[in-house]
Structure formats: C-alpha cells, structure tokens
Design an enzyme around this catalytic site. Structure first.
Site, PDB file in Angstrom:
ATOM      1  N   LYS A 185     -60.405 -45.517  76.508  1.00  0.00           N
ATOM      2  CA  LYS A 185     -60.241 -44.382  76.359  1.00  0.00           C
ATOM      3  C   LYS A 185     -61.496 -43.002  77.227  1.00  0.00           C
ATOM      4  O   LYS A 185     -62.344 -43.777  78.580  1.00  0.00           O
ATOM      5  CB  LYS A 185     -60.604 -43.869  75.000  1.00  0.00           C
ATOM      6  N   TYR A 232     -49.560 -42.100  68.926  1.00  0.00           N
ATOM      7  CA  TYR A 232     -50.187 -42.295  67.716  1.00  0.00           C
ATOM      8  C   TYR A 232     -49.346 -40.736  66.612  1.00  0.00           C
ATOM      9  O   TYR A 232     -50.077 -40.851  66.028  1.00  0.00           O
ATOM     10  CB  TYR A 232     -52.070 -40.756  67.665  1.00  0.00           C
ATOM     11  N   ASN A 279     -64.372 -43.238  70.503  1.00  0.00           N
ATOM     12  CA  ASN A 279     -64.939 -44.364  70.215  1.00  0.00           C
ATOM     13  C   ASN A 279     -64.359 -45.292  71.148  1.00  0.00           C
ATOM     14  O   ASN A 279     -64.379 -47.076  70.990  1.00  0.00           O
ATOM     15  CB  ASN A 279     -64.493 -45.215  68.766  1.00  0.00           C
ATOM     16  N   GLU A 288     -46.932 -50.427  71.643  1.00  0.00           N
ATOM     17  CA  GLU A 288     -47.530 -50.030  73.060  1.00  0.00           C
ATOM     18  C   GLU A 288     -47.139 -50.341  74.272  1.00  0.00           C
ATOM     19  O   GLU A 288     -47.518 -49.666  74.985  1.00  0.00           O
ATOM     20  CB  GLU A 288     -48.756 -49.763  72.946  1.00  0.00           C
ATOM     21  N   HIS A 298     -59.193 -47.950  73.142  1.00  0.00           N
ATOM     22  CA  HIS A 298     -57.545 -48.845  71.794  1.00  0.00           C
ATOM     23  C   HIS A 298     -57.590 -50.028  71.842  1.00  0.00           C
ATOM     24  O   HIS A 298     -57.597 -50.417  73.275  1.00  0.00           O
ATOM     25  CB  HIS A 298     -56.744 -47.421  72.070  1.00  0.00           C
TER      26      HIS A 298
HETATM   27  O1  CDP Z   1     -58.222 -47.019  66.844  1.00  0.00           O
HETATM   28  P1  CDP Z   1     -58.368 -47.579  65.611  1.00  0.00           P
HETATM   29  O2  CDP Z   1     -56.954 -48.817  65.635  1.00  0.00           O
HETATM   30  O3  CDP Z   1     -59.245 -48.524  64.728  1.00  0.00           O
HETATM   31  O4  CDP Z   1     -58.237 -46.348  64.455  1.00  0.00           O
HETATM   32  P2  CDP Z   1     -56.754 -45.287  63.757  1.00  0.00           P
HETATM   33  O5  CDP Z   1     -57.364 -45.894  62.457  1.00  0.00           O
HETATM   34  O6  CDP Z   1     -55.893 -46.223  64.368  1.00  0.00           O
HETATM   35  O7  CDP Z   1     -56.928 -44.377  64.494  1.00  0.00           O
HETATM   36  C1  CDP Z   1     -56.847 -43.329  65.778  1.00  0.00           C
HETATM   37  C2  CDP Z   1     -57.795 -43.120  66.386  1.00  0.00           C
HETATM   38  O8  CDP Z   1     -57.995 -41.429  65.889  1.00  0.00           O
HETATM   39  C3  CDP Z   1     -58.913 -43.751  66.371  1.00  0.00           C
HETATM   40  O9  CDP Z   1     -59.850 -44.279  66.764  1.00  0.00           O
HETATM   41  C4  CDP Z   1     -59.927 -42.468  66.614  1.00  0.00           C
HETATM   42  O10 CDP Z   1     -60.457 -42.456  68.115  1.00  0.00           O
HETATM   43  C5  CDP Z   1     -59.231 -41.241  65.939  1.00  0.00           C
HETATM   44  N1  CDP Z   1     -59.672 -41.054  64.453  1.00  0.00           N
HETATM   45  C6  CDP Z   1     -60.667 -39.782  64.359  1.00  0.00           C
HETATM   46  O11 CDP Z   1     -60.788 -39.428  65.873  1.00  0.00           O
HETATM   47  N2  CDP Z   1     -60.868 -39.270  62.781  1.00  0.00           N
HETATM   48  C7  CDP Z   1     -60.700 -40.538  61.807  1.00  0.00           C
HETATM   49  N3  CDP Z   1     -60.967 -40.035  60.709  1.00  0.00           N
HETATM   50  C8  CDP Z   1     -60.088 -41.639  62.635  1.00  0.00           C
HETATM   51  C9  CDP Z   1     -59.633 -41.924  63.336  1.00  0.00           C
HETATM   52 MG    MG Z   2     -55.101 -47.620  66.015  1.00  0.00          MG
END
Ligand code: CDP
Ligand code: MG
Length: 149
Positions: A9, A49, A112, A126, A115
């Site tokens: 990212k 997303y 974070n 993806e 991805h």
């Molecule tokens: O990336 P990952 O699959 O671990 O998590 P996700 O639940 O699919 O969420 C996608 C992305 O959204 C996360 O990696 C974060 O960058 C962001 N996110 C956030 O900023 N705040 C949250 N409460 C949940 C997700």
């Molecule tokens: Mg995810």
C-alpha cells in the site's frame, strides 16, 4: 499452483518498505510471477474494496490506496493465499503478532502497509482486476528442488 494477489500500500512505498516486505515472501520460498508499480484510480479502488461498500471505512480506505503509488504483485506457491495472510498478520496492526509484517512495520489499521487476498476466489478476482494475462509470467525458480520434494 495456487496464486495470490498482494499489494504494498502507499505507506509501504513511502516508508521505504518495498524491499523488506518482498524479501520476506522471497525467503519463505514463494515465487513472484507478477509485479508492477502503479497509481490506483477511483474506479479500481472502489472495485477492489467493493465488498466493503457502505461501511464507514470504505471511503477513507479508497482514498488511502489512491493516495500514492502502490506495488501490485502476484505470488505463487503451496497454500500461498492463507500463508501470505498469516505472514501479513491481523488487519489491525495493534493486534498483529510482532513477527508478522503488520505487527513489525505498522501501527494503525488505516495504514496497515499491505493487502492480501483472503481466499482463492478473491485472489482470482483481484489478480484479474489488477493484471492482464500477459503480465503474469511462468518459470521454474532455481533452487525450487530444495524447497519441496
Ligand atoms: O485487509 P484485510 O483483508 O485484512 O481487512 P478488511 O477487513 O478486508 O479491510 C480492508 C482494509 O480496509 C483494511 O486492510 C484497512 O486498510 C481498512 N480498514 C480500516 O481502515 N478500518 C477498519 N475498521 C477496517 C478496515
Ligand atoms: Mg480483506
């Protein structure tokens, strides 16, 4: 062979973490078969997303991945989808194991660093939205006989 989509990212690129993070996957033994730096536009960010559309973090997350270039990658290997997620650590770096990428290099859920696809089906989707077929290579990596029988 299983493939996953990983993306460094904007914060990973800006903080100089590209080599560190790619190195972890190389050393594990996964094979890099697709790699490009790119600027994500709104259409691509929203497509990426779309499962989160309507959630409070959707728009900030779309803004985040559009904010600066990213490194889009396709990695190949046995169980690479789930193992890459393990290596990344929990979505919220505050809860991520310190040995994981997010645990080692990140502080905040909205920054974070990486991805990774969450299932084989997500990986296929993806990979297809980020890469053309001809941008993915096929090769046998030297030393692969020392990684598995
Ligand atoms: O990336 P990952 O699959 O671990 O998590 P996700 O639940 O699919 O969420 C996608 C992305 O959204 C996360 O990696 C974060 O960058 C962001 N996110 C956030 O900023 N705040 C949250 N409460 C949940 C997700
Ligand atoms: Mg995810």
């Amino acid at each position: 062979m299983e493939r996953t989509f990983l993306m460094l990212k904007p914060d990973a690129v800006q903080r100089g973490l590209i080599g560190e993070i790619i190195g972890r996957f190389e050393k594990k033994g996964f094979i890099l078969v697709g790699l490009k730096m790119m600027q994500v536009d709104r259409d691509l960010a929203e497509e990426h997303y779309k499962e989160h559309k309507g959630k409070s973090f959707f728009e900030p997350t779309v803004q985040y991945i559009m904010s600066s270039p990213v490194v889009a990658m396709v990695w190949q290997g046995k169980n690479v989808v789930s193992l890459a997620r393990e290596m990344m650590g929990a979505t919220n770096p505050a809860n991520a194991n310190p040995g994981s990428i997010r645990g080692a290099y990140a502080m905040d859920i909205s920054r974070n660093v990486i991805h990774g696809s969450d299932s084989v089906e997500s990986a296929e989707r993806e990979i297809a939205i980020y890469f053309k077929l001809e941008e993915i290579v096929n090769y046998t990596k030297a030393g692969s006989e020392w990684l598995s029988e």
